[in-house]
Scaffold this motif. Sequence first.
Motif, short mmCIF file in Angstrom:
data_model
loop_
_atom_site.label_atom_id
_atom_site.label_comp_id
_atom_site.label_asym_id
_atom_site.label_seq_id
_atom_site.Cartn_x
_atom_site.Cartn_y
_atom_site.Cartn_z
N ASP A 169 7.57 1.94 13.62
CA ASP A 169 6.78 2.97 12.94
C ASP A 169 5.37 3.05 13.51
O ASP A 169 4.84 4.14 13.75
CB ASP A 169 6.72 2.70 11.43
CG ASP A 169 8.08 2.80 10.76
OD1 ASP A 169 9.01 3.41 11.35
OD2 ASP A 169 8.22 2.26 9.64
N ILE A 227 1.86 1.73 7.21
CA ILE A 227 1.26 1.46 8.51
C ILE A 227 -0.06 0.73 8.35
O ILE A 227 -0.39 -0.16 9.14
CB ILE A 227 1.12 2.76 9.33
CG1 ILE A 227 2.51 3.24 9.75
CG2 ILE A 227 0.25 2.55 10.56
CD1 ILE A 227 2.53 4.55 10.51
N SER A 228 -0.81 1.05 7.31
CA SER A 228 -2.08 0.33 7.08
C SER A 228 -1.81 -1.14 6.79
O SER A 228 -2.55 -2.02 7.26
CB SER A 228 -2.83 0.95 5.90
OG SER A 228 -3.27 2.25 6.23
N TRP A 279 3.48 6.08 15.66
CA TRP A 279 2.16 6.61 15.28
C TRP A 279 1.21 6.56 16.48
O TRP A 279 0.50 7.52 16.76
CB TRP A 279 1.61 5.79 14.11
CG TRP A 279 0.29 6.27 13.61
CD1 TRP A 279 0.07 7.27 12.70
CD2 TRP A 279 -1.00 5.78 13.98
NE1 TRP A 279 -1.28 7.42 12.50
CE2 TRP A 279 -1.95 6.51 13.26
CE3 TRP A 279 -1.42 4.77 14.84
CZ2 TRP A 279 -3.31 6.29 13.39
CZ3 TRP A 279 -2.77 4.54 14.98
CH2 TRP A 279 -3.71 5.30 14.25
N THR A 312 0.85 -1.19 0.00
CA THR A 312 0.00 0.00 0.00
C THR A 312 0.88 1.23 0.00
O THR A 312 2.06 1.18 0.33
CB THR A 312 -0.92 0.03 1.24
OG1 THR A 312 -0.08 0.17 2.40
CG2 THR A 312 -1.77 -1.21 1.36
N ALA A 313 0.26 2.37 -0.34
CA ALA A 313 0.99 3.63 -0.28
C ALA A 313 1.25 4.00 1.17
O ALA A 313 2.15 4.76 1.47
CB ALA A 313 0.18 4.72 -0.97
N ASP A 314 0.46 3.44 2.08
CA ASP A 314 0.59 3.70 3.50
C ASP A 314 1.05 2.43 4.20
O ASP A 314 0.24 1.55 4.49
CB ASP A 314 -0.77 4.16 4.05
CG ASP A 314 -0.78 4.36 5.54
OD1 ASP A 314 0.31 4.49 6.13
OD2 ASP A 314 -1.88 4.36 6.12
#
Length: 111
Positions: free
Chosen positions: A80, A7-8, A84, A3-5
């Motif tokens: 990470d 953390i997701s 967050w 994914t672009a994220d």
Amino acid sequence: MTTADPISGVFAALADPTRRAILARLAEGEATVAQLGAPFPISAQAISKHLNVLERAGLIVRTREAQWRRVRIEPAPLRDVAGWVAQYRRLWEERYDALGGYLERLQKEEP
């Protein structure tokens, strides 16, 4: 789970209790795929799928030495996520402190 994220992707990988248990085991040290699968009443193919999800999320690294396939944890994505969560922890603590102060005032006002 690319994914672009990132953390997701980590949260998605951690959503499954079997994957969390695998990571907990790997936190103790690297293991073979067979060792990781031993405690679970699921097929080797299912364990492999769980490992694929963890690998795509960057949470594990798999290596191959002769016939042995070893797996180790990769802690960077967890750091990470911890960073967050820490941002929100400060917010939650401030709100709990405010609630605690409010409750103390209410108790003092009671006859």
